[in-house]
Motif scaffolding. Structure first.
Motif, PDB file in Angstrom:
ATOM      1  N   LEU B 261       0.828  -1.209   0.000  1.00 41.99           N
ATOM      2  CA  LEU B 261       0.000   0.000   0.000  1.00 41.99           C
ATOM      3  C   LEU B 261       0.856   1.249   0.000  1.00 41.99           C
ATOM      4  N   GLN B 265       0.695   4.117  -2.841  1.00 36.67           N
ATOM      5  CA  GLN B 265       0.338   5.522  -2.645  1.00 36.67           C
ATOM      6  C   GLN B 265       1.272   6.449  -3.418  1.00 36.67           C
ATOM      7  N   MET B 268       0.043   6.610  -7.168  1.00 37.10           N
ATOM      8  CA  MET B 268      -1.405   6.690  -7.303  1.00 37.10           C
ATOM      9  C   MET B 268      -1.831   7.188  -8.670  1.00 37.10           C
ATOM     10  N   LEU B 269      -1.055   8.132  -9.216  1.00 35.87           N
ATOM     11  CA  LEU B 269      -1.471   8.769 -10.470  1.00 35.87           C
ATOM     12  C   LEU B 269      -1.409   7.793 -11.625  1.00 35.87           C
ATOM     13  N   ASP B 271      -1.328   4.292 -11.552  1.00 32.33           N
ATOM     14  CA  ASP B 271      -2.192   3.119 -11.487  1.00 32.33           C
ATOM     15  C   ASP B 271      -2.983   3.101 -10.183  1.00 32.33           C
ATOM     16  N   PRO B 272      -4.150   3.739 -10.189  1.00 35.21           N
ATOM     17  CA  PRO B 272      -4.927   3.839  -8.952  1.00 35.21           C
ATOM     18  C   PRO B 272      -5.403   2.478  -8.428  1.00 35.21           C
ATOM     19  N   LEU B 273      -5.529   1.502  -9.325  1.00 31.31           N
ATOM     20  CA  LEU B 273      -6.054   0.202  -8.872  1.00 31.31           C
ATOM     21  C   LEU B 273      -5.060  -0.529  -7.975  1.00 31.31           C
ATOM     22  N   ALA B 275      -3.610   0.374  -5.397  1.00 35.99           N
ATOM     23  CA  ALA B 275      -3.874   0.552  -3.972  1.00 35.99           C
ATOM     24  C   ALA B 275      -5.069  -0.282  -3.531  1.00 35.99           C
ATOM     25  N   LEU B 276      -5.876  -0.702  -4.492  1.00 36.52           N
ATOM     26  CA  LEU B 276      -7.118  -1.380  -4.129  1.00 36.52           C
ATOM     27  C   LEU B 276      -6.866  -2.803  -3.615  1.00 36.52           C
ATOM     28  N   GLY B 279      -5.479  -3.567   0.057  1.00 30.14           N
ATOM     29  CA  GLY B 279      -6.466  -3.127   1.043  1.00 30.14           C
ATOM     30  C   GLY B 279      -7.640  -4.073   1.120  1.00 30.14           C
ATOM     31  N   VAL B 280      -8.126  -4.507  -0.061  1.00 27.52           N
ATOM     32  CA  VAL B 280      -9.252  -5.441  -0.065  1.00 27.52           C
ATOM     33  C   VAL B 280      -8.853  -6.737   0.626  1.00 27.52           C
TER      34      VAL B 280
END
Lengths: 323, 324
Positions: B261, B265, B268-269, B271-273, B275-276, B279-280
């Protein structure tokens, strides 16, 4: 009351004293001892000896501790390693910023949680109650910092609605509106965490009061339900929440630290993490102590408030309300 | 003749009467708990999900498509599903799915070990404090107060900053800062249990204090200990991810969800996925563990009997006399 106050105060001071010993001992337990921790690496043994003497590290541990404690009590927190800045100078502004963030999140979550808890107590197992228990399950299981990252991605990167991080936009320092915009995301992250427990407590506390005889009496008199709940039940239901707010303070401060890191909020938690990476031990020790003082004082205030607000509390027996 | 028959019948009847108690013993508390646990859909779902994660973690070596540490600068930041990378690659071209699988190893190990060690410490401290009382109790509980007054995240960071970040240190540190709840709980239970008559009897027959604490009393305190231990696993996984996210936990050749994570961060710009996924994973595992813990708690609590809604409706239909 006075006796209770004095004893409780004494207890708090004792706990703080023990915390200072613990923090001090930890530095001394470090591999290589404090000499390793506080001296610049790569010194020759002779130079290291001179340095250690100048810093007072060759004196007995007890003497070192009492000197350190003496400085602490007078507000002298020592100096940073790298630039030799007084620790207080970099610490106190961040304490203020953390208080702003924590206070806002705390107030906001209480404003939502207490009415929500009350409503849930009157309509148990309804839609709102189920939603709240769903929220609390998620709130307990989700890493807060991850939620922060997701919010950042959606609200500031995808749709530029809210600022990504920091406390003020460059050049707008001190602007309240700007501060408010920057507060929205971190406060929502923190609120989700607190909401989970506070709503539960509010509901449980309210349910307990609603089961009591005087509520039945009030209803039997023919009072309207609203009057029974807000006038008769609410006052007594709010009392236990005070204690819980005090006991939850460590979680509050810890959660604030992570959130500060995610949103680059110039607070104590972020400073702590930065200084941990830079191995600035005097700052780390000071922040640990300041945070502990906040928690201990918070608990003390909660206990005293509890005793003042609720005359039924029997002070003195079983070690008082503080257990 | 008829008399003999009668006698025979009598014999068979009596033997039939003797037998059933051996078979139809009332179910033990653990069995009842298991039965109740199985009836709780959330708990069972949690158990299945956790089992899947554990199997994935154990088999990470065989099922992960790539080496999680293999850097491939030719293909960084690939999107999900391209070039045989089911979840894409990160900024150094490392396969995200493989990294997730290997992360689950560390996160789960840390979670379970921390729960185990802290329950161990907490049980010992709480047992001695509760059983002996007096100054032992005072000292132990004062120490618990002290530990509770320092926010554990700060204490964790401080210790890890001093001693250096290693996974073994992290487990010990996390355990060292989370045993207080167990200690309080065990102390409370022991305070009640030590007044029991069987304790008096054990003392009279000359059983040592050690024997009473760990043989006679510990069994009766197991239920609440197990419940807190389970609920602790989730908290430990969360703390581990937080520490790794802050850069003080798991270090780079190894990988954990929190570490992923903190990488995500930074990028983020692009590849925003990214971070997903980690966390999931954390959310799912912790939810599963918490559901299991709740299931065990409800199962072990004799006051909690969950009556299915359908049966409740049947009872209402059967026994209700009102015409409404």
């Amino acid at each position: 009351m006075t006796e209770y106050l004095v004893r409780r105060l004494f207890q708090s001071v004792l706990v703080l004293f023990l915390i200072s010993i613990l923090t001090f001992a930890m530095i001394h337990a470090a591999p290589g001892g404090p000499t390793q921790v506080f001296l610049a690496p790569g010194l020759s043994p002779e130079a290291a000896k001179v340095q250690a003497h100048n810093l007072g590290l060759d004196r007995p541990v007890l003497v070192q501790y009492s000197i350190w404690l003496g400085h602490l009590v007078t507000g002298d927190l020592g100096y940073t390693f790298k630039n030799h800045i007084p620790v207080g100078d970099i610490l106190w502004p961040t304490v203020k910023n953390t208080m702003v963030l924590m206070g806002a999140a705390w107030l906001f979550s209480l404003l939502i949680a207490i009415p929500w808890g009350i409503y849930n107590s009157t309509s148990q197992y309804g839609f709102s109650d189920q939603t709240s228990s769903f929220v609390s399950y998620i709130g307990f299981a989700m890493p807060t910092f991850w939620f922060g990252i997701i919010l950042q991605e959606y609200f500031s990167l995808k749709h530029d609605w809210l600022p990504l991080s920091d406390m003020y936009t460059m050049g707008k320092e001190g602007n309240m509106g700007d501060l408010f915009m920057h507060l929205i995301l971190p406060v929502s992250v923190l609120t989700l965490g607190f909401l989970a427990s506070y709503t539960k407590y509010a509901k449980a506390s309210m349910l307990e009061v609603l089961g009591q005889d005087y509520i039945r009496t009030a209803r039997a008199k023919g009072l309207r339900e609203g009057r029974v709940i807000f006038r008769h039940a609410l006052r007594n239901a709010l009392i236990p929440i005070i204690t819980i707010l005090g006991l939850d303070l460590p979680i509050l401060v810890g959660g604030a630290a992570l959130t500060e890191r995610v949103f680059n909020w110039p607070g104590m938690g972020r400073l702590f993490v930065d200084m941990a990476v830079a191995r600035e031990y005097s700052v780390l020790m000071s922040i640990t102590l300041v945070v502990s003082v906040i928690v201990v004082v918070g608990n003390l205030v909660a206990d005293i408030l509890y005793a003042i607000v609720d005359p039924r509390v029997q002070l003195g027996s079983k070690g008082g309300a503080a257990r | 003749m008829s008399e003999l028959k009668l006698e025979q019948r009598a014999v068979t009847v009596s033997s039939a009467e003797v037998k059933p108690p051996a078979d139809k013993r009332p179910p033990g508390p653990w069995r009842t708990a298991w039965k109740k646990f199985v009836q709780n859909p959330f708990a069972v779902a949690g158990l299945i999900i956790l089992a899947i994660f554990i199997i994935a973690a154990v088999c990470a070596k065989w099922i992960s498509p790539y080496d999680p540490t293999r850097i491939d600068m030719m293909f960084p930041n690939l999107h999900a599903g391209t070039d045989g990378h089911p979840l894409g690659t990160d900024e150094l071209g490392r396969d995200i799915l493989s990294r997730l699988l290997y992360s689950s190893r560390i996160s789960l190990t840390v979670g379970f070990l921390v729960a185990f060690v802290s329950v161990f410490i907490g049980t010992i401290v709480g047992a001695f404090a509760g059983y002996f009382g007096g100054w032992v109790d005072t000292i132990a509980m004062r120490f618990v107060d002290v530990m509770n007054s320092i926010p554990s995240l700060f204490l964790n960071i401080l210790i890890l900053a001093i001693f250096g970040s290693k996974i073994s240190y992290m487990i010990l540190v996390l355990a060292f800062t989370s045993w207080m709840g167990v200690a309080r709980l065990v102390r409370g239970t022991y305070l009640q249990l030590r007044e029991m008559q069987y304790v008096e009897a054990a003392k009279a027959t000359g059983v040592s204090h050690f024997g009473i604490i760990f043989r006679h009393l510990l069994r009766n305190a197991t239920a609440p200990i197990i419940v807190t231990a389970t609920l602790m696993v989730g908290g430990a996984i969360l703390s581990e991810s937080a520490l790794s996210y802050l850069g003080l936990g798991v270090q780079t050749p190894d990988t954990s969800w929190g570490l992923m994570l903190s990488n995500a961060q930074e990028f983020m710009l692009t590849d925003p996925l990214q971070a997903l996924y980690p966390g999931v994973c954390i959310l799912t595992v912790v939810l599963a563990v918490n559901f299991i813990g709740d299931g065990i708690r409800d199962g072990l609590d004799p006051r909690m009997t969950t009556i299915p809604r359908r049966r409740l409706a049947q009872w209402r239909k059967k026994f209700s006399k009102s015409e409404i």
